[in-house]
Design a protein around this motif. Structure first.
Motif, PDB file in Angstrom:
ATOM      1  N   MET B   1       0.823  -1.135  -0.015  1.00 32.16           N
ATOM      2  CA  MET B   1       0.028   0.040  -0.374  1.00 32.16           C
ATOM      3  C   MET B   1       0.951   1.140  -0.075  1.00 32.16           C
ATOM      4  N   GLN B   2       1.977   1.285   0.871  1.00 37.88           N
ATOM      5  CA  GLN B   2       2.852   2.302   0.923  1.00 37.88           C
ATOM      6  C   GLN B   2       3.458   2.714  -0.601  1.00 37.88           C
ATOM      7  N   TRP B   3       3.988   1.510  -1.281  1.00 38.86           N
ATOM      8  CA  TRP B   3       4.630   1.548  -2.459  1.00 38.86           C
ATOM      9  C   TRP B   3       3.728   2.370  -3.394  1.00 38.86           C
ATOM     10  N   TRP B   4       2.354   1.846  -3.143  1.00 43.38           N
ATOM     11  CA  TRP B   4       1.273   2.396  -4.480  1.00 43.38           C
ATOM     12  C   TRP B   4       1.288   3.879  -3.880  1.00 43.38           C
ATOM     13  N   GLU B   5       1.265   4.410  -2.712  1.00 42.06           N
ATOM     14  CA  GLU B   5       1.195   5.760  -2.390  1.00 42.06           C
ATOM     15  C   GLU B   5       2.358   6.450  -3.044  1.00 42.06           C
ATOM     16  N   GLU B   6       3.613   5.894  -2.860  1.00 42.21           N
ATOM     17  CA  GLU B   6       4.609   6.654  -3.226  1.00 42.21           C
ATOM     18  C   GLU B   6       4.778   6.642  -4.905  1.00 42.21           C
ATOM     19  N   ASN B   7       4.313   5.452  -5.577  1.00 45.69           N
ATOM     20  CA  ASN B   7       4.412   5.531  -6.896  1.00 45.69           C
ATOM     21  C   ASN B   7       3.274   5.846  -7.859  1.00 45.69           C
ATOM     22  N   LYS B   8       2.175   5.984  -7.361  1.00 47.88           N
ATOM     23  CA  LYS B   8       0.976   6.017  -7.895  1.00 47.88           C
ATOM     24  C   LYS B   8       1.061   7.035  -9.328  1.00 47.88           C
ATOM     25  N   ARG B   9       1.789   8.063  -9.085  1.00 49.21           N
ATOM     26  CA  ARG B   9       1.717   9.121 -10.099  1.00 49.21           C
ATOM     27  C   ARG B   9       2.593   8.582 -11.162  1.00 49.21           C
ATOM     28  N   GLN B  10       3.393   7.890 -10.863  1.00 51.99           N
ATOM     29  CA  GLN B  10       4.675   7.518 -11.788  1.00 51.99           C
ATOM     30  C   GLN B  10       3.749   6.548 -12.576  1.00 51.99           C
ATOM     31  N   THR B  11       3.257   5.517 -11.724  1.00 52.96           N
ATOM     32  CA  THR B  11       2.589   4.502 -12.412  1.00 52.96           C
ATOM     33  C   THR B  11       1.563   4.856 -13.574  1.00 52.96           C
ATOM     34  N   ALA B  12       0.872   5.864 -12.985  1.00 58.61           N
ATOM     35  CA  ALA B  12      -0.447   6.338 -14.010  1.00 58.61           C
ATOM     36  C   ALA B  12       0.420   6.885 -15.110  1.00 58.61           C
ATOM     37  N   ARG B  13       1.474   7.807 -15.031  1.00 57.42           N
ATOM     38  CA  ARG B  13       2.087   8.290 -16.035  1.00 57.42           C
ATOM     39  C   ARG B  13       2.529   7.311 -17.254  1.00 57.42           C
ATOM     40  N   ILE B  14       3.112   6.214 -16.611  1.00 52.59           N
ATOM     41  CA  ILE B  14       3.534   5.224 -17.558  1.00 52.59           C
ATOM     42  C   ILE B  14       2.199   4.622 -18.328  1.00 52.59           C
ATOM     43  N   ALA B  15       1.285   4.243 -17.582  1.00 51.24           N
ATOM     44  CA  ALA B  15       0.146   3.710 -17.873  1.00 51.24           C
ATOM     45  C   ALA B  15      -0.660   4.516 -19.071  1.00 51.24           C
ATOM     46  N   LEU B  16      -0.382   5.798 -18.745  1.00 50.02           N
ATOM     47  CA  LEU B  16      -1.090   6.671 -19.694  1.00 50.02           C
ATOM     48  C   LEU B  16      -0.303   6.673 -21.021  1.00 50.02           C
ATOM     49  N   ALA B  17       1.120   6.751 -20.998  1.00 49.28           N
ATOM     50  CA  ALA B  17       2.115   6.549 -22.175  1.00 49.28           C
ATOM     51  C   ALA B  17       1.782   5.372 -22.775  1.00 49.28           C
ATOM     52  N   ILE B  18       1.670   4.331 -22.351  1.00 48.03           N
ATOM     53  CA  ILE B  18       1.466   2.944 -22.723  1.00 48.03           C
ATOM     54  C   ILE B  18       0.048   2.920 -23.760  1.00 48.03           C
ATOM     55  N   ALA B  19      -0.908   3.735 -22.915  1.00 49.50           N
ATOM     56  CA  ALA B  19      -2.275   3.730 -23.753  1.00 49.50           C
ATOM     57  C   ALA B  19      -2.213   4.539 -24.880  1.00 49.50           C
ATOM     58  N   MET B  20      -1.486   5.442 -24.885  1.00 45.10           N
ATOM     59  CA  MET B  20      -1.408   6.405 -25.970  1.00 45.10           C
ATOM     60  C   MET B  20      -0.674   5.928 -27.164  1.00 45.10           C
ATOM     61  N   VAL B  21       0.493   5.061 -27.110  1.00 49.67           N
ATOM     62  CA  VAL B  21       1.260   4.410 -27.924  1.00 49.67           C
ATOM     63  C   VAL B  21       0.431   3.345 -28.468  1.00 49.67           C
ATOM     64  N   VAL B  22      -0.059   2.190 -27.808  1.00 52.34           N
ATOM     65  CA  VAL B  22      -1.119   1.264 -28.311  1.00 52.34           C
ATOM     66  C   VAL B  22      -2.313   1.867 -28.849  1.00 52.34           C
ATOM     67  N   GLY B  23      -2.664   2.953 -28.360  1.00 51.49           N
ATOM     68  CA  GLY B  23      -3.957   3.431 -28.950  1.00 51.49           C
ATOM     69  C   GLY B  23      -3.535   4.221 -30.359  1.00 51.49           C
ATOM     70  N   VAL B  24      -2.756   4.677 -30.633  1.00 54.20           N
ATOM     71  CA  VAL B  24      -2.332   5.256 -31.800  1.00 54.20           C
ATOM     72  C   VAL B  24      -2.015   4.180 -32.809  1.00 54.20           C
ATOM     73  N   ASP B  25      -1.444   3.267 -32.503  1.00 51.13           N
ATOM     74  CA  ASP B  25      -1.057   1.898 -33.108  1.00 51.13           C
ATOM     75  C   ASP B  25      -2.448   1.207 -33.762  1.00 51.13           C
ATOM     76  N   ILE B  26      -3.082   1.289 -32.905  1.00 49.43           N
ATOM     77  CA  ILE B  26      -4.537   0.767 -33.317  1.00 49.43           C
ATOM     78  C   ILE B  26      -5.231   1.560 -34.215  1.00 49.43           C
ATOM     79  N   VAL B  27      -5.485   2.892 -33.894  1.00 45.65           N
ATOM     80  CA  VAL B  27      -6.092   3.827 -34.719  1.00 45.65           C
ATOM     81  C   VAL B  27      -5.371   3.841 -36.054  1.00 45.65           C
ATOM     82  N   ALA B  28      -4.125   3.961 -36.112  1.00 48.78           N
ATOM     83  CA  ALA B  28      -3.501   3.861 -37.285  1.00 48.78           C
ATOM     84  C   ALA B  28      -3.714   2.593 -38.288  1.00 48.78           C
TER      85      ALA B  28
END
Lengths: 131, 155
Positions: B1-28
């Motif tokens: 739980m503490q790990w999640w509190e410390e890293n949730k912003r970074q994890t969200a940032r990485i997840a967003l970037a993955i979603a962007m890349v995969v989304g662009v690939d699918i749309v293209a």
């Protein structure tokens, strides 16, 4: 007699080579265990072996050498094992089949190697003075 | 739980970037499939899709390098590349109409191509930010130079 830095560098290179060979060998071991069944139930022990060997070899390469990019060598060694086993022969035989366990080996192995490499890359460089 | 509190912003940032890349690939891939339904050529559509995903991760790395150190961006980018390449190699051919079932060797080859393309795009993004001097280290260096210039010389 070789100097201390030269000995350390030799030890670091040897450690990275050992980690790469271990990742390649461990990858092959896991791949050959993909078709393991108990009765008619598939036993995905190769996923566990892949995860443990990739994390351990990448961590070992980084710890023994201290180089950020050292973890790439075991990852490449494991990836070569997967490629070699996944490409069908002329007769169509393949060591790593396209089952869910085979795909799992690819996914779990890639992610298990990625996490320690990315963590080692994110460690900030030691302060060398100046800025 | 503490790990999640410390890293949730970074994890969200990485997840967003993955979603962007995969989304662009699918749309293209979908756009190319609709635009060129009878095309037998694999090279040109593949190059267009690769250019799209490389540009996406390049833009992400460029803007991320404005706020974070290059080592942090490289580490986060490595996560993005590794997970995106797996998703692209698995989902991409299905979106293009080739189906899921491919030998693992072919899948590994697709992963390697996607990883190479994404790594080149990400590296170009980071290097462009460094070249413009907008990464934190370059900004700190320029600030240090300005302070040194303005300081009166000791006699």
């Amino acid at each position: 007699m070789p100097s201390q830095p030269a000995l350390e560098r030799t030890w670091a290179i040897a450690g990275v080579i050992i980690a790469t060979v271990a990742a390649f060998g461990g990858g092959l071991l896991a791949i050959f265990l993909v078709p393991l069944h108990i009765g008619s139930v598939p036993v995905p022990i190769s996923l566990l072996i892949t995860a443990v060997i990739n994390v351990a070899s990448v961590q070992y390469a980084y710890r023994v050498s201290g180089w950020r990019g050292a973890g790439f060598a075991p990852m490449i060694g494991w990836f070569l094992a997967v490629c070699a086993a996944g490409i069908p022969t002329v007769e169509g035989d393949v060591v790593l089949p396209g089952t869910w366990v085979g795909l799992g080996v690819l996914f779990v192995g890639a992610i298990a190697a990625t996490v320690p490499i990315a963590r080692s890359m994110m460690v900030n460089m030691p302060d060398r003075g100046g800025l | 739980m503490q790990w999640w509190e410390e890293n949730k912003r970074q994890t969200a940032r990485i997840a967003l970037a993955i979603a962007m890349v995969v989304g662009v690939d699918i749309v293209a891939r979908l756009i190319l499939r609709l635009a060129m339904p009878d095309s037998q050529d694999d090279i040109i559509p593949g190059l267009i899709v690769d250019a799209c995903i490389a540009t996406t991760i390049g833009v992400w790395a460029f803007f991320r390098a404005r706020r974070a150190l290059v080592s942090t961006v490289a580490g986060e980018g490595f996560f993005v590349i590794a997970i995106s390449m797996l998703l692209i190699a698995f989902i991409g051919p299905w979106v293009s109409g080739d189906g899921f079932g491919a030998p693992i060797g072919v899948m590994a080859g697709r992963c390697a191509v996607a990883a190479l393309v994404l790594a080149v795009g990400g590296a170009l993004g980071i290097l462009t930010a460094v070249a413009f001097g907008i990464d934190p280290l370059s900004k700190a260096y320029h600030a240090h130079v300005e302070r040194t210039r303005q300081r009166p010389r000791r006699r």
